[in-house]
Scaffold this active site. Sequence first.
Site, PDB file in Angstrom:
ATOM      1  N   HIS A 150       0.835  -1.214   0.000  1.00 34.60           N
ATOM      2  CA  HIS A 150       0.000   0.000   0.000  1.00 34.60           C
ATOM      3  C   HIS A 150       0.864   1.255   0.000  1.00 34.60           C
ATOM      4  CE1 HIS A 150       0.319   1.149   4.362  1.00 34.60           C
ATOM      5  NE2 HIS A 150       0.586  -0.141   4.517  1.00 34.60           N
ATOM      6  N   GLU A 196      -5.121   1.539   2.639  1.00 34.71           N
ATOM      7  CA  GLU A 196      -4.952   0.290   3.396  1.00 34.71           C
ATOM      8  C   GLU A 196      -5.201   0.540   4.873  1.00 34.71           C
ATOM      9  OE1 GLU A 196      -2.670  -2.710   5.785  1.00 34.71           O
ATOM     10  OE2 GLU A 196      -2.462  -0.551   5.755  1.00 34.71           O
ATOM     11  N   GLU A 197      -4.797   1.728   5.330  1.00 26.31           N
ATOM     12  CA  GLU A 197      -4.946   2.035   6.759  1.00 26.31           C
ATOM     13  C   GLU A 197      -6.413   2.178   7.148  1.00 26.31           C
ATOM     14  OE1 GLU A 197      -2.410   1.794   8.628  1.00 26.31           O
ATOM     15  OE2 GLU A 197      -0.727   2.007   7.237  1.00 26.31           O
ATOM     16  N   GLU A 223       4.524  -5.730   3.563  1.00 27.22           N
ATOM     17  CA  GLU A 223       4.055  -4.801   4.601  1.00 27.22           C
ATOM     18  C   GLU A 223       5.241  -4.102   5.239  1.00 27.22           C
ATOM     19  OE1 GLU A 223       2.547  -2.793   6.365  1.00 27.22           O
ATOM     20  OE2 GLU A 223       0.459  -3.001   5.868  1.00 27.22           O
TER      21      GLU A 223
END
Length: 243
Positions: A150, A196-197, A223
């Site tokens: 992301h 993504e968060e 990640e």
Amino acid sequence: MAPRLSPGDATGFKLLFLLAALYGLMSVLVYSVLHMKFITPLAVEAPPDRFSEARAVEHVRALTRTGRQEGRPGLREAANYIRTELEAIRGRSGSGYRIEIEETAVNGSFNMMFLGHSISLGYRNHTNLIMRMSSVDSPSDDASVLINGHFDSPLGSVGAGDCGSCVASMLEVARVIVDSGWIPPRPIIFLFNGAEELFMLAAHGFMTTHEWRHSIGASINVEASGTGGPGRISYQLLSQLAV
Ligand SMILES: *[C@@H]1O[C@H](CO)[C@@H](O)[C@H](O)[C@H]1NC(C)=O
Ligand SMILES: *[C@@H]1O[C@H](CO)[C@@H](O)[C@H](O)[C@H]1NC(C)=O
């Protein structure tokens, strides 16, 4: 007078001591393999067919001038940066490659359990940048490998580790593939997802709406790395998976 140990007790203590020493040695070995054996980072001027950590760090620098949270201009700037880099990679690719780049805005909704509560989420207009890289001879429905990371950052952070490092490694891996002339035997899809968060909204949008989602045979999710423990994506792993 000190109590005397029977011969059986003495053997038992020796065995315990030996086991403790063995355990200690194994811990040192495992620690040194996991935390101390890093490969030597390569500089910016490293040969183009090698993954250069310094080149990846340049991407991290460019991405972390400002926060990349959803709704902030930094997120748009990051998307533009990634897009420009991907287009440069495509521009340099040889005639054996088919490289498609897409920027999509996704909408959707879903339910999920979060901390024991059922919640519903609806979202609009989250950005994904996608590059599909394959051989010109590969059929369009060929099983592909998805590499996902992301590009948005967590609240209150410019997100160098989370997840500028992901974008940086993915861009450098994509560049190495093209500049080394290695044509992947199976298509590789690089997905740079936004939001993504916020419960992985853009990734959800890709997996529910994008036409390439059905072709994915294996995936690697990159990640946050660099801020806690080893987290690396290796070119070797990539080539093994892609065979
Ligand atoms: C997503 O929503 C926006 C507006 O909310 C709309 O303009 C766009 O067409 C929608 N996209 C898709 C793929 O449904
Ligand atoms: C969707 O987001 C883009 C920025 O990524 C913005 O320019 C556009 O106005 C937004 N569209 C809608 C319908 O909100």
